[in-house]
Design a protein around this motif. Structure first.
Motif, PDB file in Angstrom:
ATOM      1  N   TYR A   1       0.840  -1.400   0.026  1.00  0.00           N
ATOM      2  CA  TYR A   1      -0.075   0.116   0.118  1.00  0.00           C
ATOM      3  C   TYR A   1       0.838   1.440  -0.021  1.00  0.00           C
ATOM      4  O   TYR A   1       0.429   2.277   0.032  1.00  0.00           O
ATOM      5  N   GLN A   2       2.030   1.354  -0.415  1.00  0.00           N
ATOM      6  CA  GLN A   2       3.419   1.899   0.253  1.00  0.00           C
ATOM      7  C   GLN A   2       3.211   3.236  -1.507  1.00  0.00           C
ATOM      8  O   GLN A   2       2.406   3.062  -2.006  1.00  0.00           O
ATOM      9  N   PRO A   3       3.110   4.390  -0.848  1.00  0.00           N
ATOM     10  CA  PRO A   3       1.829   5.644  -1.877  1.00  0.00           C
ATOM     11  C   PRO A   3       3.101   6.099  -2.424  1.00  0.00           C
ATOM     12  O   PRO A   3       2.875   7.981  -3.115  1.00  0.00           O
ATOM     13  N   TRP A   4       4.545   6.285  -2.402  1.00  0.00           N
ATOM     14  CA  TRP A   4       5.502   6.817  -2.308  1.00  0.00           C
ATOM     15  C   TRP A   4       6.544   6.164  -3.314  1.00  0.00           C
ATOM     16  O   TRP A   4       6.815   4.682  -2.397  1.00  0.00           O
ATOM     17  N   SER A   5       7.579   5.661  -3.896  1.00  0.00           N
ATOM     18  CA  SER A   5       9.007   5.422  -4.592  1.00  0.00           C
ATOM     19  C   SER A   5      10.108   5.906  -3.318  1.00  0.00           C
ATOM     20  O   SER A   5      11.093   4.452  -3.162  1.00  0.00           O
ATOM     21  N   ARG A   6      10.089   6.564  -3.049  1.00  0.00           N
ATOM     22  CA  ARG A   6      11.186   7.401  -2.685  1.00  0.00           C
ATOM     23  C   ARG A   6      10.708   8.068  -1.824  1.00  0.00           C
ATOM     24  O   ARG A   6      10.129   8.897  -1.498  1.00  0.00           O
ATOM     25  N   LEU A   7      12.293   7.789  -0.424  1.00  0.00           N
ATOM     26  CA  LEU A   7      11.287   8.890   1.068  1.00  0.00           C
ATOM     27  C   LEU A   7      12.970   9.020   1.331  1.00  0.00           C
ATOM     28  O   LEU A   7      13.678   8.743   1.425  1.00  0.00           O
ATOM     29  N   ARG A   8      13.003  10.625   2.226  1.00  0.00           N
ATOM     30  CA  ARG A   8      14.063  10.818   1.914  1.00  0.00           C
ATOM     31  C   ARG A   8      13.590  11.747   3.236  1.00  0.00           C
ATOM     32  O   ARG A   8      13.224  12.605   3.120  1.00  0.00           O
ATOM     33  N   LEU A   9      14.980  11.757   4.353  1.00  0.00           N
ATOM     34  CA  LEU A   9      14.792  12.632   5.838  1.00  0.00           C
ATOM     35  C   LEU A   9      15.578  14.316   4.954  1.00  0.00           C
ATOM     36  O   LEU A   9      16.957  13.637   4.662  1.00  0.00           O
ATOM     37  N   ARG A  10      15.628  15.207   5.553  1.00  0.00           N
ATOM     38  CA  ARG A  10      15.614  15.910   5.251  1.00  0.00           C
ATOM     39  C   ARG A  10      15.897  16.931   6.010  1.00  0.00           C
ATOM     40  O   ARG A  10      17.218  17.740   5.868  1.00  0.00           O
ATOM     41  N   ASP A  11      15.474  16.899   7.182  1.00  0.00           N
ATOM     42  CA  ASP A  11      15.779  17.766   8.710  1.00  0.00           C
ATOM     43  C   ASP A  11      15.393  16.892  10.287  1.00  0.00           C
ATOM     44  O   ASP A  11      14.781  16.324   9.858  1.00  0.00           O
ATOM     45  N   LEU A  12      16.323  17.332  10.641  1.00  0.00           N
ATOM     46  CA  LEU A  12      15.074  16.862  11.898  1.00  0.00           C
ATOM     47  C   LEU A  12      16.276  17.889  13.200  1.00  0.00           C
ATOM     48  O   LEU A  12      17.105  18.329  13.482  1.00  0.00           O
ATOM     49  N   GLU A  13      14.515  18.361  14.269  1.00  0.00           N
ATOM     50  CA  GLU A  13      15.157  19.065  15.209  1.00  0.00           C
ATOM     51  C   GLU A  13      14.149  18.795  16.486  1.00  0.00           C
ATOM     52  O   GLU A  13      13.658  18.196  16.075  1.00  0.00           O
ATOM     53  N   THR A  14      15.346  18.650  17.670  1.00  0.00           N
ATOM     54  CA  THR A  14      14.845  18.291  18.547  1.00  0.00           C
ATOM     55  C   THR A  14      14.772  19.831  20.180  1.00  0.00           C
ATOM     56  O   THR A  14      15.575  20.383  20.043  1.00  0.00           O
ATOM     57  N   ASP A  15      13.804  19.022  21.017  1.00  0.00           N
ATOM     58  CA  ASP A  15      13.887  19.851  22.161  1.00  0.00           C
ATOM     59  C   ASP A  15      13.190  19.131  23.279  1.00  0.00           C
ATOM     60  O   ASP A  15      13.351  18.023  23.445  1.00  0.00           O
ATOM     61  N   GLU A  16      13.047  19.823  24.373  1.00  0.00           N
ATOM     62  CA  GLU A  16      12.447  18.908  25.643  1.00  0.00           C
ATOM     63  C   GLU A  16      11.308  19.056  25.712  1.00  0.00           C
ATOM     64  O   GLU A  16      10.753  17.893  26.200  1.00  0.00           O
ATOM     65  N   GLN A  17      10.676  19.311  24.489  1.00  0.00           N
ATOM     66  CA  GLN A  17       9.033  19.017  24.385  1.00  0.00           C
ATOM     67  C   GLN A  17       8.670  17.851  23.292  1.00  0.00           C
ATOM     68  O   GLN A  17       7.570  17.702  23.138  1.00  0.00           O
ATOM     69  N   ARG A  18       9.661  18.681  22.413  1.00  0.00           N
ATOM     70  CA  ARG A  18       9.067  18.211  20.991  1.00  0.00           C
ATOM     71  C   ARG A  18      10.048  17.505  19.757  1.00  0.00           C
ATOM     72  O   ARG A  18      11.491  17.502  19.897  1.00  0.00           O
ATOM     73  N   VAL A  19       9.593  16.789  18.882  1.00  0.00           N
ATOM     74  CA  VAL A  19      10.711  16.301  17.721  1.00  0.00           C
ATOM     75  C   VAL A  19      10.210  16.399  16.775  1.00  0.00           C
ATOM     76  O   VAL A  19       9.258  16.509  16.447  1.00  0.00           O
ATOM     77  N   PHE A  20      10.404  16.785  16.129  1.00  0.00           N
ATOM     78  CA  PHE A  20      10.224  17.216  14.234  1.00  0.00           C
ATOM     79  C   PHE A  20      10.993  16.722  13.528  1.00  0.00           C
ATOM     80  O   PHE A  20      12.634  16.929  13.405  1.00  0.00           O
ATOM     81  N   GLY A  21      10.322  16.037  12.929  1.00  0.00           N
ATOM     82  CA  GLY A  21      11.037  15.484  11.172  1.00  0.00           C
ATOM     83  C   GLY A  21      10.618  15.805  10.217  1.00  0.00           C
ATOM     84  O   GLY A  21       9.280  16.098  10.055  1.00  0.00           O
ATOM     85  N   ALA A  22      11.722  16.374   9.057  1.00  0.00           N
ATOM     86  CA  ALA A  22      11.066  16.650   7.639  1.00  0.00           C
ATOM     87  C   ALA A  22      11.486  15.803   6.331  1.00  0.00           C
ATOM     88  O   ALA A  22      12.855  15.539   6.726  1.00  0.00           O
ATOM     89  N   TYR A  23      11.203  14.712   6.199  1.00  0.00           N
ATOM     90  CA  TYR A  23      11.435  13.817   4.997  1.00  0.00           C
ATOM     91  C   TYR A  23      10.526  14.789   3.220  1.00  0.00           C
ATOM     92  O   TYR A  23       9.641  15.982   3.509  1.00  0.00           O
ATOM     93  N   GLU A  24      10.873  13.917   2.433  1.00  0.00           N
ATOM     94  CA  GLU A  24      10.449  14.565   1.363  1.00  0.00           C
ATOM     95  C   GLU A  24      10.436  12.895   0.547  1.00  0.00           C
ATOM     96  O   GLU A  24      10.065  12.172   0.282  1.00  0.00           O
ATOM     97  N   VAL A  25       9.715  13.250  -0.062  1.00  0.00           N
ATOM     98  CA  VAL A  25       8.687  11.683  -0.573  1.00  0.00           C
ATOM     99  C   VAL A  25       8.206  11.649  -2.431  1.00  0.00           C
ATOM    100  O   VAL A  25       7.580  13.242  -2.027  1.00  0.00           O
TER     101      VAL A  25
END
Length: 366
Positions: free
Chosen positions: A184-208
């Motif tokens: 069911y995978q709706p993309w052919s390629r996935l790349r991680l572009r960015d990662l930000e973290t602090d004491e309350q949050r994790v944010f990840g930016a992928y590109e598909v």
């Protein structure tokens, strides 16, 4: 892409020994699941609470145990603004104070008894409560009202998963696990572009990047993308705003997942998927979405439930064997989960008596 993070050789405590900070807002149920005069049990880390809606529509939350014989109050009835124990008819007000005993002499003062009450709120179509109140209270629960209007379709995928909260949360941040859902995978390629973290949050930016497989064509139709393009690239953003999860795909799809850990191997997840209603494809998508939900999303959930049990078994049977995590987003989510629990234990003390759904057997609070 950020450097890969390896944990080979590192001694890890069992993830399933890690609890969650109870001083946050957690979902008790959907608002429309609790009508006037209704009560229901809500479990959190092995403890039982009762939420009830009184005759005026206000929602309340109490410890789910009568002060008399500790019988569960949710088995009783709601009368006006009180909840009534099914055993001897003791009545409790919204603040948990004993308000009436039906066989008590009218002129005699009532025993000064109460059951504990908890902060409760309604927001984003959910009833929320704080299992261990703090002063001050945490910020209000997440607000999804911007997606609840006519510009967005929405549907629920609520489910109780038979695995530890951390297993499902990390899974939701780790989109490299879509090998599990490859049909069911709706993309052919996935790349991680960015990662930000602090004491309350994790944010990840992928590109598909989406191509022309059946699942990819379905996704592009739902997002209103150019059908003639050979490939389409979307930003995929994932957020762990402790203790809940959000994902955004392009400008047309948003997923919120709100977690309530019921115990060591059971977590209730309230999931809402929003898809933007674009003018040119609105009717087509209205027709396609029920099939998309039943034939794709429901089956993906089944696979996530299946693998969650397998990972739970792996943690319980091999708790201290090293893991090698190559996705920095997943590693950061696990670190935040562990650090918040560590901070709670250091501030509040050992949780064993308060939270029977947490078992410290492998040094989780080290």
């Amino acid at each position: 892409m950020p450097p890969r993070e390896r944990t080979t050789g590192e001694r890890l405590s069992n993830l399933c020994d890690i609890g969650v900070d109870p001083r946050c807002w957690y979902p008790a149920c959907r608002s429309d699941e609790l009508g006037p005069g209704q009560a229901r049990e809500v479990r959190f880390l092995g403890r039982s609470f009762v939420v009830f809606r009184d005759g005026q529509g206000a929602v309340h939350c109490l410890d789910n145990a009568c002060a008399h014989r500790r019988v569960a109050l949710h088995e009783g009835e709601v009368r006006d603004c009180r909840i009534v124990c099914p055993y001897h008819g003791w009545e409790y007000g919204p603040d948990g104070a004993l308000a009436r005993i039906p066989y008590w002499e009218e002129e005699a003062p009532l025993p000064r008894l109460r059951v504990r009450s908890f902060p409760v709120a309604e927001r984003s179509g959910l009833v929320w409560f704080v299992p261990e109140p703090a002063d001050p209270l945490p910020p209000q629960p997440p607000d999804t009202s911007r997606w609840d209007g006519g510009e967005w379709f929405s549907f629920r995928q609520d489910r109780v998963f038979p695995n530890h909260y951390g297993v499902g949360l990390i899974n939701g941040m780790d989109y490299t696990h879509f090998h599990l859902h490859r049909k069911y995978q709706p993309w052919s390629r996935l790349r991680l572009r960015d990662l930000e973290t602090d004491e309350q949050r994790v944010f990840g930016a992928y590109e598909v990047t989406s191509g022309h497989s059946r699942a990819e064509r379905t996704l592009r139709m739902l997002l209103g993308s150019d059908r003639n393009a050979s490939t389409v690239t979307y930003p995929l953003e994932v957020y762990y705003d402790y203790p809940h999860h959000q994902a955004r795909l392009g400008d047309g799809m948003v997923v919120w997942a709100f977690f309530r850990p019921e115990g060591r191997d059971r977590v209730a997840v309230y999931i809402t998927l929003y898809i933007k209603a674009r003018r040119g494809t609105r009717r087509l998508r209205q027709f396609a979405e029920p099939f998309f939900r039943r034939l794709v999303l429901a089956r993906i959930q089944e696979q996530d439930a299946w693998i969650g049990v397998r990972e739970q078994i792996a943690w319980e049977t091999r708790p201290d064997e090293p893991r090698c995590e190559l996705n920095p987003v997943a590693a950061a989510a696990e670190r935040l989960l562990r650090s918040r629990w560590q901070a709670y234990v250091e501030e509040a003390g050992p949780p064993d008596d308060r939270w029977p759904g947490v078992r410290l057997t492998h040094g989780a609070a080290r």
